[in-house]
Design a protein around this motif. Structure first.
Motif, mmCIF file in Angstrom:
data_model
loop_
_atom_site.group_PDB
_atom_site.id
_atom_site.type_symbol
_atom_site.label_atom_id
_atom_site.label_comp_id
_atom_site.label_asym_id
_atom_site.label_seq_id
_atom_site.Cartn_x
_atom_site.Cartn_y
_atom_site.Cartn_z
ATOM 1 N N TYR A 1135 0.855 -1.189 0.000
ATOM 2 C CA TYR A 1135 0.000 0.000 0.000
ATOM 3 C C TYR A 1135 0.887 1.234 0.000
ATOM 4 C CZ TYR A 1135 -3.994 -2.924 1.237
ATOM 5 O OH TYR A 1135 -4.983 -3.859 1.227
ATOM 6 N N PRO A 1136 0.703 2.138 -0.951
ATOM 7 C CA PRO A 1136 1.567 3.336 -0.958
ATOM 8 C C PRO A 1136 1.140 4.339 0.096
ATOM 9 C CG PRO A 1136 0.080 3.349 -2.847
ATOM 10 C CD PRO A 1136 -0.198 2.085 -2.112
ATOM 11 N N LYS A 1137 0.222 3.961 0.996
ATOM 12 C CA LYS A 1137 -0.221 4.887 2.052
ATOM 13 C C LYS A 1137 -0.488 4.062 3.299
ATOM 14 C CE LYS A 1137 -4.681 4.503 -0.105
ATOM 15 N NZ LYS A 1137 -5.336 4.850 -1.266
ATOM 16 N N GLU A 1138 -1.093 4.685 4.306
ATOM 17 C CA GLU A 1138 -1.356 3.946 5.533
ATOM 18 C C GLU A 1138 -2.453 2.923 5.281
ATOM 19 O OE1 GLU A 1138 -1.829 7.203 5.198
ATOM 20 O OE2 GLU A 1138 -1.299 8.331 7.015
ATOM 21 N N LEU A 1139 -2.389 1.835 6.033
ATOM 22 C CA LEU A 1139 -3.380 0.775 5.868
ATOM 23 C C LEU A 1139 -4.779 1.288 6.223
ATOM 24 C CD1 LEU A 1139 -3.720 -2.282 5.307
ATOM 25 C CD2 LEU A 1139 -3.529 -2.655 7.741
ATOM 26 N N GLU A 1140 -4.863 2.133 7.259
ATOM 27 C CA GLU A 1140 -6.213 2.531 7.688
ATOM 28 C C GLU A 1140 -6.925 3.378 6.642
ATOM 29 O OE1 GLU A 1140 -3.348 4.542 10.635
ATOM 30 O OE2 GLU A 1140 -3.456 2.723 9.453
ATOM 31 N N LEU A 1404 -11.212 -8.553 3.653
ATOM 32 C CA LEU A 1404 -10.265 -8.866 4.725
ATOM 33 C C LEU A 1404 -8.891 -8.325 4.351
ATOM 34 C CD1 LEU A 1404 -11.336 -12.505 5.599
ATOM 35 C CD2 LEU A 1404 -12.159 -10.366 6.535
ATOM 36 N N VAL A 1405 -8.152 -7.932 5.361
ATOM 37 C CA VAL A 1405 -6.842 -7.319 5.108
ATOM 38 C C VAL A 1405 -5.892 -8.378 4.552
ATOM 39 C CG1 VAL A 1405 -4.864 -6.240 6.214
ATOM 40 C CG2 VAL A 1405 -7.172 -5.620 6.907
ATOM 41 N N PRO A 1406 -5.304 -8.122 3.375
ATOM 42 C CA PRO A 1406 -4.378 -9.097 2.799
ATOM 43 C C PRO A 1406 -3.000 -8.983 3.442
ATOM 44 C CG PRO A 1406 -4.562 -7.215 1.360
ATOM 45 C CD PRO A 1406 -5.496 -6.954 2.510
ATOM 46 N N GLU A 1407 -2.152 -9.947 3.127
ATOM 47 C CA GLU A 1407 -0.746 -9.830 3.544
ATOM 48 C C GLU A 1407 -0.202 -8.587 2.860
ATOM 49 O OE1 GLU A 1407 3.335 -12.471 3.377
ATOM 50 O OE2 GLU A 1407 1.680 -12.985 2.070
ATOM 51 N N HIS A 1408 0.403 -7.690 3.611
ATOM 52 C CA HIS A 1408 0.668 -6.375 3.018
ATOM 53 C C HIS A 1408 1.916 -5.734 3.610
ATOM 54 C CE1 HIS A 1408 -1.348 -5.557 6.819
ATOM 55 N NE2 HIS A 1408 -0.621 -4.470 6.839
ATOM 56 N N VAL A 1409 2.292 -4.642 2.995
ATOM 57 C CA VAL A 1409 3.281 -3.723 3.560
ATOM 58 C C VAL A 1409 2.657 -2.346 3.407
ATOM 59 C CG1 VAL A 1409 5.487 -2.621 3.146
ATOM 60 C CG2 VAL A 1409 5.307 -5.095 3.027
ATOM 61 N N GLU A 1410 2.620 -1.570 4.502
ATOM 62 C CA GLU A 1410 2.023 -0.240 4.388
ATOM 63 C C GLU A 1410 3.120 0.823 4.429
ATOM 64 O OE1 GLU A 1410 -0.202 1.110 7.840
ATOM 65 O OE2 GLU A 1410 0.356 -0.709 8.918
ATOM 66 N N THR A 1411 2.867 1.943 3.766
ATOM 67 C CA THR A 1411 3.837 3.037 3.733
ATOM 68 C C THR A 1411 3.266 4.176 4.560
ATOM 69 O OG1 THR A 1411 4.283 2.363 1.482
ATOM 70 C CG2 THR A 1411 5.201 4.457 2.188
ATOM 71 N N GLU A 1423 5.732 16.301 5.814
ATOM 72 C CA GLU A 1423 6.274 14.950 5.896
ATOM 73 C C GLU A 1423 7.796 14.976 6.035
ATOM 74 O OE1 GLU A 1423 5.725 11.860 2.691
ATOM 75 O OE2 GLU A 1423 3.666 12.198 3.273
ATOM 76 N N GLN A 1424 8.323 14.155 6.925
ATOM 77 C CA GLN A 1424 9.780 14.111 7.136
ATOM 78 C C GLN A 1424 10.383 12.843 6.544
ATOM 79 O OE1 GLN A 1424 11.245 16.808 8.862
ATOM 80 N NE2 GLN A 1424 9.183 17.555 8.509
ATOM 81 N N GLY A 1425 9.614 12.151 5.735
ATOM 82 C CA GLY A 1425 10.087 10.885 5.175
ATOM 83 C C GLY A 1425 8.971 9.868 5.293
ATOM 84 N N ARG A 1426 9.226 8.625 4.855
ATOM 85 C CA ARG A 1426 8.197 7.589 4.959
ATOM 86 C C ARG A 1426 8.813 6.312 5.478
ATOM 87 N NH1 ARG A 1426 4.259 7.954 0.221
ATOM 88 N NH2 ARG A 1426 3.602 10.061 0.534
ATOM 89 N N ILE A 1427 7.970 5.485 6.051
ATOM 90 C CA ILE A 1427 8.480 4.231 6.575
ATOM 91 C C ILE A 1427 7.584 3.109 6.066
ATOM 92 C CG2 ILE A 1427 7.161 4.522 8.715
ATOM 93 C CD1 ILE A 1427 9.441 3.138 10.165
ATOM 94 N N GLU A 1428 8.213 2.016 5.642
ATOM 95 C CA GLU A 1428 7.443 0.866 5.162
ATOM 96 C C GLU A 1428 7.483 -0.206 6.244
ATOM 97 O OE1 GLU A 1428 8.491 -0.457 1.277
ATOM 98 O OE2 GLU A 1428 8.626 1.591 0.530
ATOM 99 N N MET A 1429 6.310 -0.683 6.623
ATOM 100 C CA MET A 1429 6.243 -1.588 7.762
ATOM 101 C C MET A 1429 4.932 -2.366 7.729
ATOM 102 S SD MET A 1429 5.190 1.165 10.676
ATOM 103 C CE MET A 1429 4.469 -0.034 11.721
ATOM 104 N N TRP A 1430 4.795 -3.316 8.629
ATOM 105 C CA TRP A 1430 3.471 -3.869 8.898
ATOM 106 C C TRP A 1430 3.455 -4.419 10.316
ATOM 107 C CZ3 TRP A 1430 6.738 -7.409 6.417
ATOM 108 C CH2 TRP A 1430 6.696 -8.740 6.862
ATOM 109 N N VAL A 1431 2.249 -4.622 10.844
ATOM 110 C CA VAL A 1431 2.107 -5.057 12.236
ATOM 111 C C VAL A 1431 1.229 -6.303 12.262
ATOM 112 C CG1 VAL A 1431 1.288 -4.406 14.507
ATOM 113 C CG2 VAL A 1431 2.180 -2.663 12.998
#
Length: 1720
Positions: A1135-1140, A1404-1411, A1423-1431
């Protein structure tokens, strides 16, 4: 609401359009016009003011504050990626980025023409928008700069910041800036720099295109750094700005000395030394200084040489006063080049004038310290006329080849001949007539002093200029003054309307006298554009306007036929474009009539002003050409000038004027009174011959009408928080004509329901009855916050027009009784809530008040003297039940330094409400014990009129005290209204349906988007287009036609990163496809409009793109070609943005309401300051429904939970939270060197993890690849903060940015965000299933929770849930390759299409990486930068999850590249042999891998090659570390001697080979080079003959190979260099062999460098030059004497002989003479 002020011009634009348009995001230039929800807006607030039926009045402007002068935060980020094709031999280039005064440099790269930098710079500014957008961004490349020398400029590129900001997304991404040399404009392109540039203002979000592999942008010409519509080939042009003369300069005496001088000598010279300074594209030009002169004549031209079209929008022209101490600006004018040129086919170059331009700035009265000096610099709106300047501009495109061109771009100043008097047309007499009808709302502070108003146009009418002209003055008291003064007769008993009011009404009539309104007239000379004065621009603009308007007409006609319900939004967008275009055309750049200024003067002090554009009041005999306010009564609000006008001080109205203005030619003035309300008598001057045309000094109105005004104030919502509690005590004050009244004060609310009728008795209005009916005066409503001490705070203002009923009309439908409507309230320029009200103006007829309709309020309410809103107008109410779900409170901050301990929530709506249970101990458990409560309330039937619902949190302290913690007003209850779902039930057909999810492993089904219908009556056919087959990790059979590039996948080689990179590639392609689709659809629209064809709703190709998992669309052939070559992997969703943001904040049943406290911010942008006011969150939900409904009850209906069935309980729960952080991108630099040393910090509840030891040195795009396990207890620890810190050796570490994730909403959401569902089920390998629950368990649980029938697994790979049937394979492979039977694939298929299930289905939320964007508290909104992550989250009471996935970054692989240089051929011969004169070269070859220049290797020298052939048999060995997935070489080295640790660089793998000529005593000469990108370089030619320069210049069409696939390649490659003309020429050819080995292979079979052991190469067979040394002298002598210097030798020999004879003669002569003389 955010309403960003990006409008560079003054806010004139906002005046003409109804606000409803502002709520849709339709402004094309990426301007955000936020606004209230479209639900809540009504046109009333605007239509009230805009619907002019008669044309006597013109409407006022609601927004009070000038928007341009206020400073804002801006951040410009520039990434310099690389440079290519730099001109010059063997240079050491560095790039300098310069914005305004700030410069930043990249590091220097040695000996390369195509350096790779990838360095990121950030510039922060806090300046007004105009200043920001005029700054010039300059990118230049400098060659060999070091501490001692400044380096030489290779070339530079300039563009203004405004151009970047007005790009889509405010940025240029991966574009090439074309460099040119400002010193030599004939030279052409000097190279290219590839960069990303973005400009962000506070509150903008930048969409960073996802960083993919950088392979697709080698097409430099197609990706130039230019705005759309600018041709790639820009030419040089000269801009000639001729400056003739100025007039009307203000009387200035800037130096104190001048006064002293005047006192002593008594000479009164003009005390100003003006000159003109022009800034354009970062260059500055000045005219000469004209000493002591108020009407300076320069007759000079300033010549700029700049590319055309220029990349800077405006030219800044400033008249300055030269002074020994400091020069000051007198006035500034900006020339917008876009307005004076046209780039169309029949366009014209920028041209202007000769024409007068007017300059505005501070007041003309001179003071030593001018508080408004900034206005003269062009910041903010000028408050007075300063001067006018006669200029003209011409542009000439240069032909660089012509000999007479000076090649430098220095600014030149030359004289020009005087301009003829008639060039600007002959001077005309103009006549300005003004009449003040009334002045009200004057502030009490100045109301008791005499007030006068001054009207000036240009320098006419101003008191300080000493030009005697008619003026208007007002005095308190009667009596006629001198001839040129007329009195505004004030009421001597200044009556106050309200005892508690701040404003008094200065009525404009003495008691018992008819109203006298004051007149003012001026006549002035001005240049009218008649035939003489037609400039080229006038002619060209005429043509342009005609053609543009015609085109718009055509498009509009065809558009009308195509408006359907589905396309109406797009069509509205187009219509909006027409409007923007027409507005642009309507703005006349050569507008030479100065604007009119109206000043209110009290006690000789200028208090407030208004500026009326002269074009709005200019008269023309043709109706359509007349200014929109000419000859109309205009309501004008005076405001405070300059900086003081910013912020709340400037928002209170200083005075409201009803004024009538008429400006026209003197000869047309017969009609100047026609626009006034009728029924007046003129009072002419009594003295002197009463000339028929002399204007009246005052007018007396005889006709007057008496009215009653009824103001029905019902309620307001979303008001501004004016008190520190975060609430207000609002009351409204209503002004009409000369009366004002107030509503009652309601304590502590932002959503007051006043329900009050205000009656204004005996309102006297002047003019004819019919005029007043159609066009009544406006009503001003201001909202204030009542304070116990001090004066009330201003909270906002709105305007309205009443509905008028004349005495002879019937009071009844359709116009009466009036409807309640919402009016938008403005505070400054920002929206500050809405007000629900209705206004009616009823004429009192001959029978007095008896004829008026009665006021019948509701009988049950007795509110004393306060009248409630009458029955016909107040809304119809019905009974609603509101159920409230109380879940819990979160993140409550301290109140008055004490912690919140026992909070409670109070809910209130329309006077009724409910309280939550008390939380006994907030620290231990912040959730409520009782979940659902309800209350009943009477609400309007019309949903739009529903009052807001107030949520307040109070803390119960000891002794029964309550403290307000924070509050929230839910303005729109619409989304919480429960609507019966039986309608929806019918949509789902009851018949069974098969959904075929085809899989490759099922031979029976080919891939198809099909549906098997079982039953003809079944309507709902669900297609599942699933691309699972592409993603199976199965090895694909190699097709015949395919290139051999498609490798078979080696399962053991694959890891999580393979999956990640494949997914990112997918994402970039999807985004590209979407862009392409969008541009296609836009082109198609344009085509359709041009053809007048039909546009169908569903044509837009975008539809197919947002598909399930963002996989590629099979229907696009362009993408398809790519598809085949990519081996198929299982992918995840990036996801090029937040999951929510994708899942609606996970508020499917649990909503988060932010609690606010404290005063609202007065910033332009009210939302940003709101963040500081947040004191916590209330989690819960609302549900409202009409009580009358017989509610359907399920069997399992729990009455305690009301509508909130099936919600989990809210007891504390322990959860294992697993945070995966992949990487961060574009971090804000934190160290001086423009880099940062980032590391991750994680905070959840009391747990804090700082991963300090694993910081990544000097990296702004760090790859972390880490996972962290944290145990948490919901609800106490529900907010997760992931921060990136910058590691510092000394001092504390700095925060770069952080992001906060609400875990609780994710955990409880129906979208199941605890652990993403992967696209395939596997029990081993890189795609192993990581959820402790298998798909079958998850599906069973979902079916149980949703009370669904199923799942039923059937034979043949089918599963049935409710009435949907899914198919999928039924086997799974284990580690040993054995197949096992399983239902997991089936269950997973259902889960992946869960949204297709009736009733309970949702995605349903797929296996993902959010930015996620990283933000810094000190720089909100940027914005001070972006972080790619998932929880992932796993409840502790269920099965424990397995170990976390290993996502540690791939270690680079060791490779060794062996390059054998066999031979060279046709190398250019550099040296002339001194003796033999033969051309020869001593050739050697140098090679290195990019980024490792210090490890360069040279062959031995092949001396004295006469043919350019060289034989070497020499081996270079380059070991390197390489990341296969990213295609980058990894280099770790210390940046400098003082660096603490090594820095890691990632550089594309490029091999540089150069050929040199060795010299013994001087520096070696560079002959040519070639750079091979090891991933894609041209295949070497078989023979030297076949090797051509095409292999470099036309690389795109050559077959390309990759050394990583071929491993070993041998062939001939060309060496090239640039000649004087800057073109590539062939300087040699090299036969080389490239051999790539992995680290292990290299160890097994080592090879020596050069010709050394092991595996030595044989010596080359070079021509023998050993004997040469003996023969050389003889050969050389022969050559010298016989060939080269034959004639010279002969000449020398002859000369020597002659000299010998002469010598002998002189030697013998004396002796001979003596002999002769002595006769011997």
């Amino acid at each position: 609401m955010k309403r960003s002020k990006h409008r560079g011009q003054k806010e004139d634009k906002g005046r003409d359009e109804p606000a409803i348009l502002e709520t849709q995001n339709m402004d094309r230039n990426g301007m955000l016009m936020g606004g209230p929800d479209p639900d809540t807006i009504s046109l009333a607030s605007v239509t009230a003011v805009t619907t002019n039926v008669s044309n006597k009045r013109s409407k006022p402007d609601i927004k009070m504050e000038p928007s341009s002068g206020r400073p804002m935060d801006y951040q410009v980020s520039v990434t310099v990626i690389e440079a290519r094709q730099l001109v010059g031999l063997n240079m050491d280039p560095m790039v300098c980025v310069e914005i305004g005064e700030e410069k930043k440099y990249t590091s220097m790269k040695e000996s390369t023409n195509c350096p790779y930098y990838n360095e990121y710079f950030v510039f922060d500014f806090h300046v007004p928008p105009d200043v920001m957008f005029d700054k010039i961004l300059k990118v230049s490349v400098i060659h060999s700069k070091n501490l001692l020398r400044s380096g030489t400029l290779v070339g530079s590129f300039k563009m203004d910041v405004g151009t970047i900001y007005f790009q889509p997304e405010h940025q240029f991404y991966h574009k090439w800036a074309l460099l040119s040399d400002p010193e030599d404009i004939t030279a052409g392109c000097k190279g290219y720099v590839k960069c990303d540039i973005a400009v962000v203002a506070k509150g903008d979000t930048i969409k960073t295109p996802h960083k993919a592999n950088e392979s697709d942008d080698d097409d430099i010409e197609g990706n130039l750094l230019l705005p759309e519509g600018v041709p790639a080939e820009r030419q040089w042009a000269r801009y000639y700005l001729k400056i003739y003369r100025a007039e009307g300069l203000p009387r200035m005496n800037t130096s104190i000395m001048a006064n002293v001088k005047k006192a002593f000598i008594g000479e009164n010279k003009d005390l100003v030394d003006p000159y003109v300074q022009v800034l354009f594209a970062g260059q500055k030009g000045k005219t000469s200084v004209q000493k002591s002169c108020y009407e300076p004549i320069w007759n000079e031209q300033i010549v700029f040489t700049e590319m055309f079209p220029p990349l800077c929008k405006r030219m800044k022209i400033q008249i300055r006063d030269s002074d020994k101490v400091n020069d000051v600006a007198i006035g500034t004018h900006f020339l917008d080049l876009k307005k004076i040129s046209n780039d169309g086919d029949k366009g014209f170059l920028p041209t202007l004038g000769p024409a007068w331009v007017n300059m505005y700035g501070s007041t003309r009265t001179y003071t030593l310290m001018d508080e408004y000096q900034e206005l003269n610099e062009g910041l903010g709106e000028g408050v007075s006329f300063r001067a006018r300047l006669l200029i003209s501009l011409g542009v000439e495109i240069l032909d660089p080849s012509s000999p007479d061109i000076t090649s430098s771009t220095e600014v030149q100043v030359e004289g020009v001949p005087k301009i003829s008097e008639t060039a600007t047309g002959k001077a005309e007499d103009f006549f300005l007539f003004g009449s003040f009808l009334e002045a009200t709302m004057i502030d009490r502070k100045i109301g008791d002093k005499p007030i006068s108003f001054e009207v000036t146009i240009g320098y006419y009418g101003s008191e300080s200029d000493g030009v005697i002209q008619p003026k208007s003055k007002g005095k308190n008291g009667g009596g006629e003054g001198a001839e040129e003064e007329t009195e505004l007769i004030h009421n001597s008993s200044d009556e106050e309307m309200d005892d508690d009011g701040d404003l008094i009404s200065v009525s404009s009539s003495p008691p018992m006298k008819p109203v006298i309104t004051d007149r003012q007239f001026l006549s002035l000379a001005n240049n009218d554009h008649n035939q003489f004065g037609r400039t080229k621009l006038d002619r060209e603009r005429l043509k342009l306007c005609l053609s543009e308007v015609e085109a718009i007409c055509q498009q509009a006609k065809s558009m009308r036929t195509q408006v359907k319900r589905s396309t109406v939004r797009d069509k509205l967008k187009l219509a909006q474009n027409f409007l923007t275009k027409l507005r642009f055309l309507a703005d006349e750049p050569q507008h030479s009539v100065p604007d009119v200024f109206i000043w209110m003067i009290s006690n000789g002090k200028r208090i407030a002003y208004a500026r009326v554009p002269s074009k709005d009041i200019l008269y023309s005999s043709i109706d359509e050409e007349r200014g929109k306010d000419c000859g109309k009564v205009k309501t004008i609000f005076l405001r405070i000038p300059g900086k003081k006008g910013f912020g709340p001080a400037g928002w209170t109205v200083q005075s409201k004027l009803e004024i009538y203005l008429w400006l026209g030619l003197n000869r047309q003035r017969k009609d100047y009174l026609s626009g006034l309300p009728n029924g007046f008598e003129e009072n002419k001057l009594s003295k002197g011959p009463g000339l028929p045309s002399s204007p009246p000094i005052s007018l007396t109105y005889m006709m007057k009408q008496i009215f009653q005004l009824r103001v029905h104030m019902y309620q307001a919502r979303s008001l501004f928080a004016a008190d520190s509690t975060g609430l207000s005590d609002p009351f409204a004050r209503v002004f009409f004509s000369t009366q004002s009244q107030v509503t009652e004060v309601l304590a502590e609310t932002l959503c007051p329901t006043w329900d009050q009728l205000l009656v204004f008795e005996n309102v006297e209005l002047f003019g004819e009855a019919c005029e007043l009916r159609d066009d009544p005066p406006i009503i001003v409503i201001e909202l204030y916050d009542q304070d116990t001490v001090g004066k009330a705070d201003f909270m906002g203002r709105t305007f309205a027009k009443p509905v008028v009923k004349m005495a002879d009309e019937h009071y009844g439908p359709p116009r009466f009784p009036p409807q309640l409507e919402y009016y938008q309230i403005y505070r400054g320029n920002g929206a500050a809530g809405e007000m629900l009200a209705a206004f009616e103006l009823l004429q009192i007829g001959p029978n007095g008040k008896a004829d008026l309709p009665p006021i019948d309020g509701p009988t049950d309410m007795d509110r004393g003297p306060i009248l409630p809103v009458p029955l016909g107008i107040r809304p119809v109410l019905s009974k609603y039940r509101i159920e409230v779900l109380f879940w819990g409170l979160r993140d409550l901050k301290r109140v008055n330094l004490a912690q919140v301990d026992r909070p409670r929530v109070d809910i209130e709506c329309a006077g009724k409400g409910v309280q939550s249970a008390l939380i006994p101990n907030y620290k231990n458990n912040p959730n409520f014990s009782t979940l659902v409560k309800w209350f009943e309330v009477d609400l309007p039937e019309n949903e739009l009129l529903h009052p807001p619902l107030n949520i307040r949190v109070v803390d119960c302290r000891a002794f029964g005290r309550y403290t307000l913690v924070g509050s929230n007003a839910v303005t729109s209850l619409r989304k919480f209204i429960y609507r019966r779902s039986d309608k929806q039930d019918n949509n789902w057909s009851t018949t069974e349906e098969i959904i075929v999810v085809s899989m490759e492993t099922e031979p029976a089904f080919k891939k198809m988007d099909t549906v098997v219908k079982l039953d003809s009556c079944s309507e709902a056919v669900v297609k599942v287009e699933d691309d699972d087959k592409d993603e199976k990790g199965k090895k694909k059979k190699r097709r015949k036609g395919d290139e051999p590039e498609e490798e078979e996948l080696d399962e053991s080689m694959l890891d999580w990163w393979s999956k990640y990179f494949a997914s990112i590639e997918t994402l970039t392609e999807t985004l590209k496809a979407q862009e392409a689709a969008l541009s296609d659809s836009e082109e198609k629209e344009d085509m359709d409009i041009a053809d007048g064809g039909e546009i169908k709703a569903d044509d837009s190709p975008v539809k197919g793109h947002k598909r399930g998992k963002g996989k590629k669309d099979k229907k696009r052939p362009a993408v398809d070609t790519f598809e085949r070559k990519k081996p198929k992997l299982d992918e995840l969703k990036v996801y090029p943005k937040e999951l929510e943001s994708e899942f609606d904040n996970f508020e499917d049943w649990l909503h988060t309401f932010y609690l606010f406290r404290g005063k609202g911010g007065d910033d332009d942008d009210q939302n940003v300051t709101d963040e500081d006011r947040i004191v916590g969150k209330f989690k819960g939900s609302l549900c409202m429904y009409k009580v009358s409904d017989d509610m359907p009850r399920d069997m399992s209906f729990d009455s305690n939970l009301g509508m909130f069935q099936n919600i989990p309980n809210n007891d504390p729960i322990n959860v294992l939270v697993r945070i995966y952080v992949i990487r961060a991108t574009d971090l804000h630099p934190a160290d001086i060197n423009g880099k940062a040393d980032p590391y991750i910090a994680i905070k959840l509840g009391k747990t804090e993890i700082k991963d300090k030891e694993n910081y990544i040195s000097k990296q702004l795009n760090p790859l972390f690849g880490k996972s962290f396990d944290v145990e948490a207890t919901f609800p106490m620890d529900s907010s997760l903060t992931v921060s990136i810190y910058d590691w510092d050796l000394v001092g504390t570490d700095d925060l770069i940015g952080e992001t906060k994730v609400d875990l609780e909403n994710r955990f409880y959401s129906k979208h199941r965000a605890t652990c993403g569902i992967s696209c395939n089920y596997a029990i081993h390998g890189y795609n192993v299933w990581r959820d402790p629950m298998k798909p079958t368990h998850i599906l069973a649980k979902l079916c149980k929770d949703g009370k669904l029938d199923g799942p039923h697994y059937g034979p043949g790979g089918r599963v049935k849930v409710e009435n949907r049937v899914f198919m999928a394979p039924t086997e799974v492979e284990d580690e040993n390759g054995l197949k096992k039977q399983t239902d997991e694939h089936l269950a997973l298929t259902v889960l992946r299409h869960w949204e297709k299930i009736p009733k309970a289905g949702c995605k349903l939320v797929p296996e993902h990486v959010e930015t996620r964007p990283l933000l810094h508290p000190d720089k909100p909104g940027i914005e001070q930068g972006r972080i790619e992550m998932w929880v992932d989250m796993f409840p502790k009471d269920k099965t424990a999850p397995g170990p976390s996935l290993d996502i540690s970054p791939r270690k680079p692989k060791k490779f060794e590249l062996r390059v054998i240089i066999w031979n060279t051929d046709e190398v250019v011969l550099e040296d002339d042999d001194i003796f033999t004169g033969e051309k020869s070269s001593d050739i050697f070859v140098r090679g290195w891998l990019k980024g490792q220049q210090e490890d360069k290797q040279d062959t031995d020298v092949h001396y004295h090659s006469i043919t350019g052939e060289g034989n070497f048999n020499w081996r270079f060995v380059f070991p390197f570390d390489y990341l296969v997935a990213e295609e980058k070489i990894v280099i770790s080295k210390k940046e400098s001697m003082f660096a603490w640790d090594e820095t890691e660089y990632k550089i594309p793998p490029r091999l540089n080979l150069q050929v040199w000529d060795a010299d013994h005593f001087s520096a070696d000469d560079f002959l040519g080079a070639i750079e091979l990108d090891l991933n894609r370089f041209p295949r070497g030619a078989k023979t030297a003959k076949q090797c051509t320069i095409e292999m470099v210049t036309n690389e795109a069409e050559m077959p390309l190979v990759s050394i990583f696939k071929q491993k070993r390649i041998k062939g001939w490659w060309p060496f090239v260099a640039r000649n004087e003309e800057d073109e590539f020429e062939l300087t040699g050819k090299v036969e080389a062999e490239l051999h790539l080995l992995t680290g292990e292979e290299a160890e097994k079979s080592p090879a020596g460098e050069g010709r050394n052991e092991p595996e030595p190469l044989e010596k080359p067979n070079r021509p023998d030059i050993a004997l040469l040394w003996f023969l050389i002298p003889l050969k050389a002598a022969k050559h010298l004497v016989c060939d080269q210097y034959r004639w010279l030798t002969i000449k020398i020999v002859t000369a020597v002989l002659l000299l010998a004879i002469l010598g002998l003669f002189l030697y013998n002569m004396p002796g001979y003479m003596v002999k002769k003389m002595l006769g011997a």
